[in-house]
Scaffold this motif. Sequence first.
Motif, PDB file in Angstrom:
ATOM      1  N   LEU A 194       0.849  -1.242   0.093  1.00 15.25           N
ATOM      2  CA  LEU A 194       0.272  -0.003   0.049  1.00 15.25           C
ATOM      3  C   LEU A 194       0.966   1.131  -0.039  1.00 15.25           C
ATOM      4  N   PRO A 195       0.393   2.383  -0.260  1.00 11.01           N
ATOM      5  CA  PRO A 195       1.175   3.815  -0.444  1.00 11.01           C
ATOM      6  C   PRO A 195       1.803   3.893   0.952  1.00 11.01           C
ATOM      7  N   ALA A 196       2.749   4.541   0.916  1.00 20.76           N
ATOM      8  CA  ALA A 196       3.547   5.176   2.202  1.00 20.76           C
ATOM      9  C   ALA A 196       2.445   5.979   2.675  1.00 20.76           C
ATOM     10  N   SER A 197       2.294   6.279   4.209  1.00 23.25           N
ATOM     11  CA  SER A 197       1.680   7.256   4.878  1.00 23.25           C
ATOM     12  C   SER A 197       2.383   8.357   4.589  1.00 23.25           C
ATOM     13  N   GLN A 198       1.476   9.471   4.827  1.00 21.89           N
ATOM     14  CA  GLN A 198       1.618  10.812   4.569  1.00 21.89           C
ATOM     15  C   GLN A 198       1.592  11.647   5.808  1.00 21.89           C
ATOM     16  N   ARG A 199       1.384  10.887   7.006  1.00 22.88           N
ATOM     17  CA  ARG A 199       1.228  11.515   8.170  1.00 22.88           C
ATOM     18  C   ARG A 199       2.205  12.682   8.639  1.00 22.88           C
ATOM     19  N   ASP A 200       3.399  12.065   8.655  1.00 20.61           N
ATOM     20  CA  ASP A 200       4.456  13.019   8.942  1.00 20.61           C
ATOM     21  C   ASP A 200       4.552  14.252   8.190  1.00 20.61           C
ATOM     22  N   ARG A 201       4.203  14.032   6.625  1.00 17.93           N
ATOM     23  CA  ARG A 201       4.438  15.083   5.715  1.00 17.93           C
ATOM     24  C   ARG A 201       3.310  16.068   5.935  1.00 17.93           C
ATOM     25  N   TRP A 202       1.974  15.593   6.358  1.00 19.23           N
ATOM     26  CA  TRP A 202       0.850  16.428   6.598  1.00 19.23           C
ATOM     27  C   TRP A 202       1.256  17.303   7.826  1.00 19.23           C
ATOM     28  N   PHE A 203       1.797  16.654   8.785  1.00 19.35           N
ATOM     29  CA  PHE A 203       2.206  17.467  10.000  1.00 19.35           C
ATOM     30  C   PHE A 203       3.197  18.772   9.750  1.00 19.35           C
ATOM     31  N   ASP A 204       4.256  18.088   9.123  1.00 19.01           N
ATOM     32  CA  ASP A 204       5.257  19.134   8.399  1.00 19.01           C
ATOM     33  C   ASP A 204       4.876  19.989   7.489  1.00 19.01           C
ATOM     34  N   GLU A 205       3.714  19.836   6.722  1.00 24.31           N
ATOM     35  CA  GLU A 205       3.223  20.838   6.008  1.00 24.31           C
ATOM     36  C   GLU A 205       2.476  21.911   6.973  1.00 24.31           C
ATOM     37  N   LEU A 206       1.653  21.488   7.653  1.00 24.41           N
ATOM     38  CA  LEU A 206       0.797  22.294   8.699  1.00 24.41           C
ATOM     39  C   LEU A 206       2.043  23.104   9.571  1.00 24.41           C
ATOM     40  N   GLU A 207       2.996  22.571  10.167  1.00 21.69           N
ATOM     41  CA  GLU A 207       3.943  23.270  10.778  1.00 21.69           C
ATOM     42  C   GLU A 207       4.486  24.759   9.855  1.00 21.69           C
TER      43      GLU A 207
ATOM     44  N   ARG B  31       3.399  26.034   7.454  1.00 24.73           N
ATOM     45  CA  ARG B  31       2.653  27.180   7.354  1.00 24.73           C
ATOM     46  C   ARG B  31       2.083  27.783   8.418  1.00 24.73           C
ATOM     47  N   GLY B  32       2.680  27.417   9.775  1.00 25.60           N
ATOM     48  CA  GLY B  32       2.478  28.074  11.012  1.00 25.60           C
ATOM     49  C   GLY B  32       0.963  27.628  11.612  1.00 25.60           C
ATOM     50  N   ILE B  33       0.744  26.513  11.192  1.00 29.23           N
ATOM     51  CA  ILE B  33      -0.790  25.945  11.870  1.00 29.23           C
ATOM     52  C   ILE B  33      -0.491  25.074  12.860  1.00 29.23           C
ATOM     53  N   ASP B  34      -0.828  25.139  14.048  1.00 26.84           N
ATOM     54  CA  ASP B  34      -0.778  24.241  14.963  1.00 26.84           C
ATOM     55  C   ASP B  34      -2.098  23.360  15.150  1.00 26.84           C
ATOM     56  N   PRO B  35      -2.000  21.995  14.834  1.00 31.08           N
ATOM     57  CA  PRO B  35      -3.253  21.167  14.556  1.00 31.08           C
ATOM     58  C   PRO B  35      -3.740  20.958  15.834  1.00 31.08           C
ATOM     59  N   TRP B  36      -3.183  21.128  16.969  1.00 32.79           N
ATOM     60  CA  TRP B  36      -3.893  20.858  18.225  1.00 32.79           C
ATOM     61  C   TRP B  36      -4.520  21.975  18.731  1.00 32.79           C
ATOM     62  N   GLU B  37      -4.205  23.250  18.148  1.00 32.26           N
ATOM     63  CA  GLU B  37      -4.738  24.656  18.543  1.00 32.26           C
ATOM     64  C   GLU B  37      -5.794  25.333  17.625  1.00 32.26           C
ATOM     65  N   ASP B  38      -5.200  25.122  16.360  1.00 35.17           N
ATOM     66  CA  ASP B  38      -5.684  25.949  15.260  1.00 35.17           C
ATOM     67  C   ASP B  38      -6.680  25.388  14.459  1.00 35.17           C
ATOM     68  N   GLU B  39      -7.396  26.256  13.858  1.00 32.05           N
ATOM     69  CA  GLU B  39      -8.389  25.351  12.827  1.00 32.05           C
ATOM     70  C   GLU B  39      -7.939  25.064  11.582  1.00 32.05           C
ATOM     71  N   ILE B  40      -8.058  23.642  11.160  1.00 35.05           N
ATOM     72  CA  ILE B  40      -7.186  23.080  10.107  1.00 35.05           C
ATOM     73  C   ILE B  40      -8.151  23.657   8.839  1.00 35.05           C
ATOM     74  N   PRO B  41      -7.276  23.975   7.816  1.00 33.72           N
ATOM     75  CA  PRO B  41      -7.941  24.305   6.560  1.00 33.72           C
ATOM     76  C   PRO B  41      -8.608  23.142   5.971  1.00 33.72           C
ATOM     77  N   ALA B  42      -9.646  23.651   5.409  1.00 33.75           N
ATOM     78  CA  ALA B  42     -10.508  22.507   4.517  1.00 33.75           C
ATOM     79  C   ALA B  42      -9.754  21.493   3.753  1.00 33.75           C
ATOM     80  N   GLU B  43      -8.622  22.068   2.851  1.00 31.75           N
ATOM     81  CA  GLU B  43      -8.020  21.146   2.172  1.00 31.75           C
ATOM     82  C   GLU B  43      -7.135  20.273   2.767  1.00 31.75           C
ATOM     83  N   PHE B  44      -6.924  20.160   4.160  1.00 32.36           N
ATOM     84  CA  PHE B  44      -6.208  19.454   4.762  1.00 32.36           C
ATOM     85  C   PHE B  44      -6.924  18.356   5.515  1.00 32.36           C
ATOM     86  N   GLN B  45      -8.328  18.441   5.298  1.00 31.05           N
ATOM     87  CA  GLN B  45      -9.158  17.461   5.813  1.00 31.05           C
ATOM     88  C   GLN B  45      -9.267  16.113   5.138  1.00 31.05           C
TER      89      GLN B  45
END
Length: 104
Positions: free
Chosen positions: A64-77, A79-93
């Motif tokens: 199966l394709p490699a997980s993109q979890r780390d890349r997702w968190f890296d891209e949010l970081e 962009r200055g977005i804290d996934p635990w505190e900030d609203e996550i943009p719709a395209e990241f859902q």
Amino acid sequence: MTNHCCEALNSRVDVRCDQHDDPFACPDALIKFSAKFQEYGLIIHDGGTSSITIDFCPWCGQRLPASQRDRWFDELERRGIDPWEDEIPAEFQDERWLAAMPQD
């Protein structure tokens, strides 16, 4: 919509049930697919929402394709977005954020 490795997996990812709204409550739901992380998991039917990540398709054996979890968190970081505190943009859902990313 994601096209999975084989028809068997396509038919079993995120099964919709007329008796259960939640796939974690449905004994027929076996596979959970996270579009935003591109991760597959076997659902643990213990009353919670746990799953065990898998690397190979249980039906055809394809990797199966490699997980993109780390890349997702890296891209949010990046962009200055804290996934635990900030609203996550719709395209990241879902997987839309991957389409805008340069491919490795």
